[in-house]
Design an enzyme around this catalytic site. Structure first.
Site, short mmCIF file in Angstrom:
data_model
loop_
_atom_site.label_atom_id
_atom_site.label_comp_id
_atom_site.label_asym_id
_atom_site.label_seq_id
_atom_site.Cartn_x
_atom_site.Cartn_y
_atom_site.Cartn_z
N ARG A 100 1.31 -4.19 1.59
CA ARG A 100 0.62 -4.51 2.85
C ARG A 100 -0.86 -4.10 2.77
O ARG A 100 -1.74 -4.80 3.27
CB ARG A 100 1.28 -3.84 4.05
CG ARG A 100 2.62 -4.45 4.44
CD ARG A 100 2.46 -5.93 4.82
NE ARG A 100 3.63 -6.75 4.72
CZ ARG A 100 4.24 -7.19 3.63
NH1 ARG A 100 3.85 -6.83 2.44
NH2 ARG A 100 5.27 -8.00 3.69
N GLU A 103 -2.40 -6.66 0.74
CA GLU A 103 -2.48 -7.88 1.55
C GLU A 103 -3.65 -7.80 2.54
O GLU A 103 -4.32 -8.81 2.79
CB GLU A 103 -1.16 -8.05 2.30
CG GLU A 103 -1.00 -9.36 3.02
CD GLU A 103 0.39 -9.46 3.64
OE1 GLU A 103 1.02 -10.50 3.42
OE2 GLU A 103 0.82 -8.52 4.32
N SER A 126 -18.80 2.96 -2.03
CA SER A 126 -18.28 3.81 -3.10
C SER A 126 -16.84 4.24 -2.84
O SER A 126 -16.46 4.53 -1.71
CB SER A 126 -19.16 5.06 -3.23
OG SER A 126 -18.64 5.93 -4.21
#
EC number: 4.2.1.104
Length: 160
Positions: A100, A103, A126
């Protein structure tokens, strides 16, 4: 309290000392939050130590050994070495929660990049000069929401 443990048979690519840390954590029935409080670090930073993705200071090693009941000789040199970050995670990830997160970057990565470029210019955030934390919020209906905060130094691309 449900505690995260490590099944070394499923994670053979992690350093050996990870099993020692997780065994100590389980035997003392400690959460990452409790360990983080003892070390004076964030929960995510401590979890990264346990998975071999972060480097521990000598003070971290001493406090971990004391708290978890691990002989310092078993951890000192190994945990103080340079970590092999990112090892142990398949791409794309197979674990549903990690997937997830992947995703989210797939779906919103371009949007994050566009908004950040407009706010900061051409550059990157960063992951070295970086901190992150996880919080839990409850809405008016009592539903739990995960809140992940990421803070990274902005690094502008240089002209050469």
């Amino acid at each position: 309290m449900d505690l995260v443990t490590l099944d070394a048979t499923q994670h053979a690519s992690y350093p050996e000392y990870c099993s020692l840390l997780f065994q100590g954590k389980a035997s003392k029935q400690l959460s990452f939050e409790q360990i983080a409080n003892h070390l004076g670090r964030s929960e995510v930073a401590v979890a990264a130590l346990f998975y071999g993705h972060a480097r521990a200071s000598q003070e971290d090693v001493e406090k971990l050994c004391e708290l978890l009941g691990i002989p310092p000789a078993d951890l000192s040199k190994r945990l103080r070495g340079f970590p092999d970050r990112g090892k142990g995670v398949d791409m794309p990830p197979k674990d549903p929660l990690i997937y997830r997160l992947y995703e989210i970057v797939q779906n919103y990565g371009q949007a994050y990049k566009a908004v950040m470029n407009e706010k900061f210019g051409d550059g990157i955030m960063s992951a070295i000069a970086f901190s992150t934390k996880v919080d839990k919020e409850l809405d008016d209906q009592g539903n739990a929401w995960a809140v992940i905060t990421m803070k990274g130094k902005w690094l502008p691309f240089t002209r050469f």
